[in-house]
Design a protein around this motif. Structure first.
Motif, PDB file in Angstrom:
ATOM      1  N   ARG A  18       0.817  -1.219   0.000  1.00  0.00           N
ATOM      2  CA  ARG A  18       0.000   0.000   0.000  1.00  0.00           C
ATOM      3  C   ARG A  18       0.852   1.270   0.000  1.00  0.00           C
ATOM      4  N   GLY A  19       2.155   1.136   0.226  1.00  0.00           N
ATOM      5  CA  GLY A  19       3.028   2.305   0.319  1.00  0.00           C
ATOM      6  C   GLY A  19       2.956   2.992   1.657  1.00  0.00           C
ATOM      7  N   ASP A  20       2.527   2.260   2.696  1.00  0.00           N
ATOM      8  CA  ASP A  20       2.333   2.843   4.026  1.00  0.00           C
ATOM      9  C   ASP A  20       3.550   2.712   4.937  1.00  0.00           C
ATOM     10  N   VAL A  21       4.601   1.994   4.480  1.00  0.00           N
ATOM     11  CA  VAL A  21       5.746   1.688   5.332  1.00  0.00           C
ATOM     12  C   VAL A  21       7.048   2.112   4.680  1.00  0.00           C
ATOM     13  N   LEU A  22       7.953   2.626   5.507  1.00  0.00           N
ATOM     14  CA  LEU A  22       9.343   2.840   5.121  1.00  0.00           C
ATOM     15  C   LEU A  22      10.122   1.784   5.893  1.00  0.00           C
ATOM     16  N   LEU A  23      10.606   0.756   5.176  1.00  0.00           N
ATOM     17  CA  LEU A  23      11.272  -0.375   5.811  1.00  0.00           C
ATOM     18  C   LEU A  23      12.770  -0.107   5.919  1.00  0.00           C
ATOM     19  N   ILE A  24      13.297  -0.194   7.139  1.00  0.00           N
ATOM     20  CA  ILE A  24      14.711   0.065   7.426  1.00  0.00           C
ATOM     21  C   ILE A  24      15.368  -1.241   7.878  1.00  0.00           C
ATOM     22  N   ASP A  25      16.304  -1.732   7.078  1.00  0.00           N
ATOM     23  CA  ASP A  25      17.044  -2.957   7.374  1.00  0.00           C
ATOM     24  C   ASP A  25      18.276  -2.571   8.193  1.00  0.00           C
ATOM     25  N   VAL A  26      18.414  -3.118   9.398  1.00  0.00           N
ATOM     26  CA  VAL A  26      19.525  -2.743  10.273  1.00  0.00           C
ATOM     27  C   VAL A  26      20.617  -3.810  10.327  1.00  0.00           C
ATOM     28  N   ARG A  27      20.587  -4.753   9.371  1.00  0.00           N
ATOM     29  CA  ARG A  27      21.658  -5.747   9.296  1.00  0.00           C
ATOM     30  C   ARG A  27      22.901  -5.109   8.680  1.00  0.00           C
ATOM     31  N   GLU A  28      23.971  -5.867   8.607  1.00  0.00           N
ATOM     32  CA  GLU A  28      25.220  -5.370   8.038  1.00  0.00           C
ATOM     33  C   GLU A  28      25.183  -5.442   6.511  1.00  0.00           C
ATOM     34  N   PRO A  29      26.029  -4.639   5.832  1.00  0.00           N
ATOM     35  CA  PRO A  29      26.002  -4.592   4.361  1.00  0.00           C
ATOM     36  C   PRO A  29      26.118  -5.950   3.674  1.00  0.00           C
ATOM     37  N   ALA A  30      26.960  -6.857   4.164  1.00  0.00           N
ATOM     38  CA  ALA A  30      27.102  -8.171   3.522  1.00  0.00           C
ATOM     39  C   ALA A  30      25.805  -8.979   3.621  1.00  0.00           C
ATOM     40  N   GLU A  31      25.131  -8.886   4.762  1.00  0.00           N
ATOM     41  CA  GLU A  31      23.848  -9.580   4.926  1.00  0.00           C
ATOM     42  C   GLU A  31      22.819  -9.015   3.959  1.00  0.00           C
TER      43      GLU A  31
END
Length: 119
Positions: A18-31
Motif C-alpha cells: 500500500r506504500g504505508d511503510v518505510l522499511l529500514i534494514d539494520v543488518r550489516e552490508p554483507a547480509e
C-alpha cells in the motif's frame, strides 16, 4: 500481552504494497547484499544514527533485521532519541521467508541477483 510495535511479516508486506511503510534494514552490508526485502533501506545497527532515518509523513517507519533482535534494539534507540513513532518486524527476514514472502537474493551458484517477486 503483545507489543503493538511488534509487526508480523504479512502485515508489513501488506503495508509495503500500500506504500504505508518505510522499511529500514539494520543488518550489516554483507547480509543486505546476500538477501533483502525489496524496497528496504540499509541503516546498519553497528553505525546506527536514529536522526539519519528519513522522515516520511504518511509512512510508518518499520525496522527489520535477520531475527528481530537487532531491529528491536534499533527501534528502542530510535524511540529514545527521536520520540517519533515506529515499529519493527518481529522475526526478521527469517520469519518473512518462512511466511513465503518475496525477497531479493544472490544465487550462490551463479552470483546473479534474483528478484523473487515484488509486492
Amino acid at each position: 500481552m503483545s507489543d503493538p510495535r511488534d509487526l508480523d511479516p504479512k502485515a508489513v508486506f501488506d503495508a509495503l504494497k500500500r506504500g504505508d511503510v518505510l522499511l529500514i534494514d539494520v543488518r550489516e552490508p554483507a547480509e543486505f547484499a546476500n538477501q533483502r526485502i525489496h524496497g528496504a533501506l540499509l541503516h546498519p545497527l553497528s553505525t546506527f544514527d536514529a536522526r539519519a532515518i528519513p522522515a516520511n509523513p504518511g509512512r510508518q517507519i518499520v525496522f527489520q533485521c535477520g531475527s528481530g533482535k537487532r531491529s528491536r534494539m534499533a527501534l528502542d534507540k530510535f524511540l529514545a532519541e527521536t520520540g517519533a513513532e515506529a515499529a519493527h518486524m518481529a522475526g526478521g527476514i527469517g520469519a518473512w521467508k518462512s511466511a513465503g514472502l518475496p525477497c531479493v537474493s544472490i544465487n550462490p551458484a551463479t552470483g546473479a541477483v534474483e528478484d523473487h517477486g515484488r509486492y
